[in-house]
Enzyme design. Sequence first.
Site, PDB file in Angstrom:
ATOM      1  N   SER A   1      -9.586   1.189   2.748  1.00 50.50           N
ATOM      2  CA  SER A   1      -8.961   2.237   1.994  1.00 50.50           C
ATOM      3  C   SER A   1      -7.991   1.359   1.250  1.00 50.50           C
ATOM      4  O   SER A   1      -7.309   1.729   0.272  1.00 50.50           O
ATOM      5  CB  SER A   1      -8.274   3.306   2.939  1.00 50.50           C
ATOM      6  OG  SER A   1      -7.491   2.680   3.597  1.00 50.50           O
TER       7      SER A   1
ATOM      8  N   LYS B   1       1.020  -1.004  -0.050  1.00 47.44           N
ATOM      9  CA  LYS B   1      -0.050  -0.121  -0.011  1.00 47.44           C
ATOM     10  C   LYS B   1       0.789   1.079  -0.034  1.00 47.44           C
ATOM     11  O   LYS B   1       1.985   1.349   0.703  1.00 47.44           O
ATOM     12  CB  LYS B   1      -0.782   0.036   1.289  1.00 47.44           C
ATOM     13  CG  LYS B   1      -2.072   1.000   1.266  1.00 47.44           C
ATOM     14  CD  LYS B   1      -2.835   0.805   2.610  1.00 47.44           C
ATOM     15  CE  LYS B   1      -4.016   1.890   2.663  1.00 47.44           C
ATOM     16  NZ  LYS B   1      -4.929   1.598   3.629  1.00 47.44           N
TER      17      LYS B   1
ATOM     18  N   SER C   1      -9.784  -1.150   7.154  1.00 51.24           N
ATOM     19  CA  SER C   1      -9.151  -0.927   5.727  1.00 51.24           C
ATOM     20  C   SER C   1      -8.426  -1.907   5.282  1.00 51.24           C
ATOM     21  O   SER C   1      -8.151  -2.139   3.856  1.00 51.24           O
ATOM     22  CB  SER C   1      -8.309   0.377   5.737  1.00 51.24           C
ATOM     23  OG  SER C   1      -9.122   1.401   5.463  1.00 51.24           O
TER      24      SER C   1
HETATM   25  N1  GLN Z   1     -13.278   3.589   6.189  1.00 47.37           N
HETATM   26  C1  GLN Z   1     -12.701   4.077   7.547  1.00 47.37           C
HETATM   27  C2  GLN Z   1     -12.279   5.343   7.356  1.00 47.37           C
HETATM   28  O1  GLN Z   1     -12.491   5.927   6.623  1.00 47.37           O
HETATM   29  C3  GLN Z   1     -11.734   3.213   7.907  1.00 47.37           C
HETATM   30  C4  GLN Z   1     -10.254   3.590   7.077  1.00 47.37           C
HETATM   31  C5  GLN Z   1      -9.140   2.655   7.422  1.00 47.37           C
HETATM   32  O2  GLN Z   1      -9.306   1.680   8.119  1.00 47.37           O
HETATM   33  N2  GLN Z   1      -7.950   3.206   6.985  1.00 47.37           N
HETATM   34  O3  GLN Z   1     -11.791   6.056   8.319  1.00 47.37           O
END
Ligand code: GLN
Length: 485
Positions: free
Chosen positions: A154, A79, A178
């Site tokens: 994400s 990532k 995420s």
């Molecule tokens: N969807 C969640 C957010 O937008 C989690 C994102 C994540 O785990 N990085 O904060």
Amino acid sequence: MELFQHTANQLHKMLINKEVTCEEIIQSVLNRVEKVDENICSYITVTRDSALEKAREIDKKIINGDEIPPLTGIPVAVKDNMCTENIRTTCSSNILHNYIPPYNATVVERLNDNNAVMIGKTNMDEFAMGSSCENSGFFSTRNPWAQERVPGGSSGGSAAAVAADEAVLGLGSDTGGSVRLPAAFCGIVGMKPTYGAVSRYGLIAFASSLDQIGPFAKDVSDCAWLLSAICGYDPKDSTSVEYNVPDYTTFLNNNVKGFKIGIPKEFMGEGIDEKIKKAIEDSAEKMASLGAEVEETSLPHSEYALAAYYLIAPAEASSNLARYDGVRYGYRAEDVQDVVDMFKKTRSQGFGPEVKRRIMLGTYALSAGYYDAYYNKALKVRTLIKQDFDKAFEKYDLLMSPTNPVLPFRRGEKIDDPLQMYLVDLCTQSVNLAGIPAISLPAGLVEGLPVGLQLMGKPFDEGNILQAAYTFEQNTGYYKNKPSM
Ligand code: GLN
């Protein structure tokens, strides 16, 4: 079967038996990327030359009779929020579009120590804020199962890359789901380890009390391999915990007899698609038929998890993102009057809309007049959520739930409605608030789209989670479902 379709375990055996070279493996995956990534859009950067060079070096070592650790020659997608020395690391943000780190994140060093080969850096929601990969400042990634749908976020780029055979393993980060959500949406395995189990040194911070790096894999065995490689104490991360990291592959036993598993009713009620609920009920029956004791339980405060998360995470983000001011690195606006104007224009132009929303939310929640009413209260709710889990784990070895409350949705469907986007994390965020480990693994298909089963465990009990996940996987075979691309 092509080389890029294999698991790390299979490739390792082939490598040991000298049926294949690392260069052949890497070349096969690079060809795959070249062929399909214009449709899937997983990668921001493909590190073609360095990957091939590394593969040739490893092949030489093998010829010299060097040891072949399990991840040798295995292509990994990373990532783009993990720092890679001399390789652009953007966090999918225009504010870091030109950032080239001078050092490697600890996890990247661990991959190197294990002879794994990084294939490239993957797309994500900007600063890991999002659930669909559509908040990337550059482009959105597609779901290999249905390209008009999102891969989840994400860490959608890494998940899609593994699902589309553009990498054999992947790394993501999980602050509120995420890793697990994109794993579920893309029909693969993804794990969020216990807070403190994997070093975050070199992970670009989003919400530091929640962030954790985790593996993506095509099956549970591969997940156990990668987890064993990345876990462990790191003096460079003050939140890293000193503990004896077990060899997680020793937990790959096909046996859940005597496991006590609770299903929190709050994760099977409002907001969960009925068809997904059915798939998880079927999974529970399967676990029971394999010898586990499965029953309904309750985590009474979980209805407040989302609200607490969307105060705590933005609050921490507003502080962490203060460093992007155009002074030392990253984007700097041109045509500015003075230094204040430079800060203002740099941040206005460099951050995307969701990141700005979070910074404003977080700054508000931390401001003097609202700190007690919002931020402090959210911390108290977090404690209650943690206590719910502690209590449940007095009785149960594991908890299970859906990972994704809804099926992978269409691109554009939720992008203008932040609340709907936030609700996609319904089943995953409590786990981060409590700091516990959890896995998502395939629980079959609904309307031809993947559904994820989430298994949650006690802190540092990744082993039991993997054992239950492995047993489920071996007895259902859902991991064999592949997208037809
Ligand atoms: N969807 C969640 C957010 O937008 C989690 C994102 C994540 O785990 N990085 O904060």
